[in-house]
Structure formats: C-alpha cells, structure tokens
Design an enzyme around this catalytic site. Structure first.
Site, mmCIF file in Angstrom:
data_model
loop_
_atom_site.group_PDB
_atom_site.id
_atom_site.type_symbol
_atom_site.label_atom_id
_atom_site.label_comp_id
_atom_site.label_asym_id
_atom_site.label_seq_id
_atom_site.Cartn_x
_atom_site.Cartn_y
_atom_site.Cartn_z
ATOM 1 N N PHE A 18 -20.847 27.364 -28.607
ATOM 2 C CA PHE A 18 -20.562 27.684 -27.201
ATOM 3 C C PHE A 18 -19.445 26.834 -26.599
ATOM 4 O O PHE A 18 -18.870 27.193 -25.580
ATOM 5 C CB PHE A 18 -21.851 27.577 -26.363
ATOM 6 N N LYS A 19 -19.105 25.708 -27.250
ATOM 7 C CA LYS A 19 -18.046 24.861 -26.690
ATOM 8 C C LYS A 19 -16.713 25.599 -26.637
ATOM 9 O O LYS A 19 -15.825 25.256 -25.864
ATOM 10 C CB LYS A 19 -17.949 23.569 -27.468
#
Ligand SMILES: *Cc1c(COP(=O)(O)O)cnc(C)c1O
Length: 493
Positions: free
Chosen positions: A113-114
C-alpha cells in the site's frame, strides 16, 4: 498562487509552513509534525465524490489539503502517479469477502500500500521545487518494503535522487531483488552491515550532520526523507477512504450518507490517520478498528489511554507493523486534545524521556467513541489466513489478515471495510505455511502461491528472478556519509 502558511508544528503554533515547505522539510524544526488545524472547516462534497473516479477524487482531496498548489500542478502530479502505475483499472478495488468489504491497496508497482503515496510524493516534491534550482536527495533506511516503493516512485524524476540503505542479509530474497535490480539514473542502493536500527540511526544522524548538509548545500542539494511523517505521504492516503466509500455507494452496498467503519492494519498510524483525516473532511465514519500484531502498544493505548513503549520488541510474520513508536499518532493527539500544542509537546517529552504517557480519562472517552483496537499473535494470524481461504478461496497476506479479523468480528454492526495493505505474494512462504505447505524456497513458494491463487502473480514480481543486479555495494554504517556525498556528485552530474 496563494502562499498561505496554513500548516504548523503539532508542538508549536508559531512554527508555520506552506504545504510546499512542509513537503520539502518533512519534519518541523522542533521535531513536531506538520498539521493544518483548520482543515475540518473545508469539508469535501461527498455527492460529488460519488459521481467521480479515483483520479478526480485525488484532485479534489489534494486540492483541499495542499492549498498553495495550483489546480494544474495537482492535475499533473495525479496524472503522473496514477495513470500507468497500477495493474487494476479501479486502482484500489473493493471486494466483498464473506460480508467484509476488502479494499485492495496493493495494485501498485511494488505490491504494497505504500505505493499509493510513494508514487505521487516525488511529483509533489518536484512541484514544490519548481520555483527554485534546488534539488532533493532522499535518504531512506528500510527494513524491506518502503525502500523499494520509494525507489520506484523517485526513479528518473527530475530534480530528485534517492539513496536507500537496507541491512545486509536481513531482508527477504524478493525484497533484496526488488531493490538490487532497481533501474533509474538517480537511484542508489546500499547493503549495510548491521541491522535495521543501525541503518535507521545512522540515517537520522546524517540528516543532522553539519558537514554533510554543508556539502549538499554547496551542490544545491537539500537532504530530505520519504517516510510517513511527511504530509506528502499522508495526504494522498486520504483519497482511497473517499474512493472506497464511492465504490460502496455505486455498487449498492450502502446509500449516500450511510456510516461505514474501517479496519486498518497499523504500524506507524499513518494509514489509519489518513482515514481520520477523511472523517474530519466529512466522510461518514462510524468506527476505526486499529489492528496490530504482538507489538500491541496501540491496542493497549486505545483501550487504556496509556501509551507505553517499554516492552519487548517482537519479530512477527507481519513485519511492516513491527513498530513500538507510532510517529503519526502525534497528529491524532493534537486534534484529540482540542488543538492543544503544549499538551502534545508535553506528552512527546514524556515519551522521549520515560517511554510512556497517559492521556487521561476524558481524552480516552473521546477517543473510544471513534476508535477500537485489538491484536493477533502470529498463530492466530495464520489461522485467519487458512479460515478465509478455506471458506472463500481468497488469500490474504498476514497484515491484511489481522485487519480482516477485526472487521469480521464487527460485520454484524454495519458495513465495514478491511484495508488490505499488501499482496500475499510479498509474503509467499509465510502465507503458504498458514495453508499447511512448508519447506519451499522463497521463489518456489511464489510460484506455488500463484497456482493456488488463479495465476494472478503480478509480472513485476514474476520477472524479478531474472533481472540483472544493478546495485551490489556493501558498506559499514561508517561509510554511509561518504556514500551520500559520492551519490550527490554521481547522481546529479
Ligand atoms: C507500512 C505497512 C503497514 C502499516 O501502515 P502504517 O501507516 O505504518 O500504520 C501495514 N501493512 C503493510 C503491508 C505495510 O507495508
């Protein structure tokens, strides 16, 4: 251009900054984090969101929270980050998994998700630099995931370069190959002898190092960081909370105006804080479930109001949540305390000196109206992965599984979104072990998981095994400063 300095330090209202300055600086000069105290006075039109798409929502949210960027500048950043980088047309699709709405944030370049923020941060930084000749050198210590997401985001972005340091031999083979095969004329990757703390401590020292800062300044280079205390990483994460809501309205799960809860696997409190920002901007949120692994400092805090980091650090199968000091919590405390900077500064001082602070009964009661928390051990996490697979055929990664369990526990109370933070492929061996398959190498595990998971291995992970190694330099922590100086010369010539 409005050059309004709406941001200020959580610890001192006198330390003001524009959003451009806040993005370039990262941290406020007093060690506090940049916040916009009045952000809630600028709510977002939910009806408009529900008839748009991810890119338009990004334009709306970033436009609100970065008031000194022009519309055109934000459009260019959004376009650059989100046009070709994601392998799903919805970017962050929501999927119903046995009554829980799973929000998949892992369709970006590095399958975690980064990417949602690290694909756009480089564009925001470059825009912030556009009225100067200055350049930025990003220094990042990584235990695995952040390094690759940052490298991939900054690859060949003008006026920026990046040095990543990871502990030699302490990252997974997939993570090693993701970093060591990184392309880009502005990227440098170093294996450091020692552990993650050695890398991280040294990087923090380098930011304060006078000689290095002078050397960089002489080359018109500003040292900066890409970690989640930067508003340029936090704000893009607000977008997917609104977009998840839009998807649920559009597919008929909820009606416009209905309340929704979010369950978030949490480490540094950045992801869940972005959800809280969405709530401040008008998203109808009923509860946030803060899900942790055995490093359950946040579970205890949300249940008791006492933050106490004096406890053993545990290595788990959800390593991106192995954190005892959740930096972004400071921003939440600012809003919780009614914008009381002095109070925040005092709690942070106690945290630094005694490793502990207590927010008191009143603040606790207010926090508990909106937040609940729980944690899972590794064994419990493996059990969730197995149960969900047996029942639905969906394979969750260990981080997601923890959040999923909390969401499932509360799904009778109303619609709940479980935020899915990583592709299971990034943790193939542990995921397979949960399913009862052991003894495979990391690459064998990757392909075995692909078989079980309907052959949907992202090409960017599949090709890694065969890409040439481009970065093979090993250093000691003492060599890191020289490495950054050399990189200033080499990457900016
Ligand atoms: C970073 C990360 C988290 C934790 O997010 P925070 O913003 O630090 O709370 C959870 N899961 C994965 C896979 C991550 O990479």
């Amino acid at each position: 251009m409005i050059m309004s300095s709406v941001y200020q330090s959580t610890r001192d209202p006198k330390l003001k900054a524009t959003s451009r300055e806040a993005i370039l600086k990262g941290l406020a000069p007093d060690g506090g984090l940049y916040i916009w105290p009045q952000m809630a006075e600028n709510p977002i039109d939910l009806e408009k969101i529900c008839s748009s798409d991810y890119m338009q929502t990004a334009q709306t949210v970033l436009g609100k929270l970065l008031p000194d960027f022009t519309e055109e500048e934000i459009r260019e950043c959004v376009k650059g980050a989100y046009t070709d980088n994601f392998d799903d047309p919805a970017l962050t699709p929501v999927q119903d998994v046995d009554g829980v709405q799973v929000l998949e944030l892992f369709h970006g370049p590095t399958s975690a998700f980064k990417d949602m923020a690290l694909t756009i941060l480089p564009y925001l930084m470059r825009t912030a630099l556009s009225d100067t000749d200055e350049k930025v050198m990003i220094l990042t210590a990584t235990s695995g995931d952040t390094g690759k997401a940052a490298l991939s985001g900054f690859e060949d972005v003008e006026q920026t370069a990046i040095c990543v340091f990871y502990p030699d031999g302490k990252v997974s083979d997939i993570q090693y190959r993701q970093m060591a095969t990184q392309k880009g004329s502005n990227t440098a990757v170093f294996a450091v002898r020692g552990n993650f703390d050695d890398c991280q401590t040294r990087v923090k020292e380098l930011f304060m190092d006078e000689e290095l800062n002078k050397y960089a300044a002489d080359h018109q280079v500003r040292l900066s960081s890409a970690n989640s205390i930067n508003i340029g990483r936090l704000i893009p994460q607000v977008v997917y909370y609104f977009d998840a809501y839009r998807q649920l309205v559009n597919n008929g799960t909820i009606q416009l105006g209905d309340e929704v809860s979010f369950s978030v696997p949490t480490g540094n409190f950045g992801d869940v804080l972005a959800g809280y920002y969405a709530k401040l901007l008008g998203l109808p949120v009923k509860k946030f479930y803060v899900a942790s692994n055995s490093n359950n400092v946040l579970t205890d805090f949300i249940k008791t109001g006492v933050y106490d980091k004096n406890r053993p650090f545990v290595q788990t199968i959800s390593p991106s949540m192995d954190i005892l000091v959740s930096s972004n919590l400071e921003r939440f405390l600012y809003f919780l305390s009614g914008n009381d900077s002095e109070q925040v500064a005092s709690w942070m001082k106690q945290l630094a000196e005694e490793g502990r602070y207590d927010i008191g009964a009143e603040n606790l009661a207010r926090m508990r109206e909106l937040f609940d928390a729980d944690f899972l051990s590794d064994d419990e996490t493996r059990q969730v992965i197995k149960d969900v697979y047996d029942k639905t055929g969906v394979i969750l990664d260990p981080h997601t599984a923890i959040g999923y369990k909390m969401a499932a526990d509360h799904k009778e109370e109303g619609p709940v979104v479980a935020v899915s933070t990583a592709s299971p492929y990034k943790f193939s061996a542990d995921v397979l072990k949960s399913l009862g398959i052991e003894g495979l190498s990391e690459w064998e595990a990757l392909h075995k998981l692909d078989e079980l998971n309907q052959d949907n291995l992202p090409p960017r992970l599949a090709e890694l095994e065969d890409l040439p190694i481009l970065h093979d330099q090993k250093l000691t922590a003492d060599d890191m400063k020289q490495a950054v100086m050399d990189a200033c010369e080499r990457l900016y010539d």
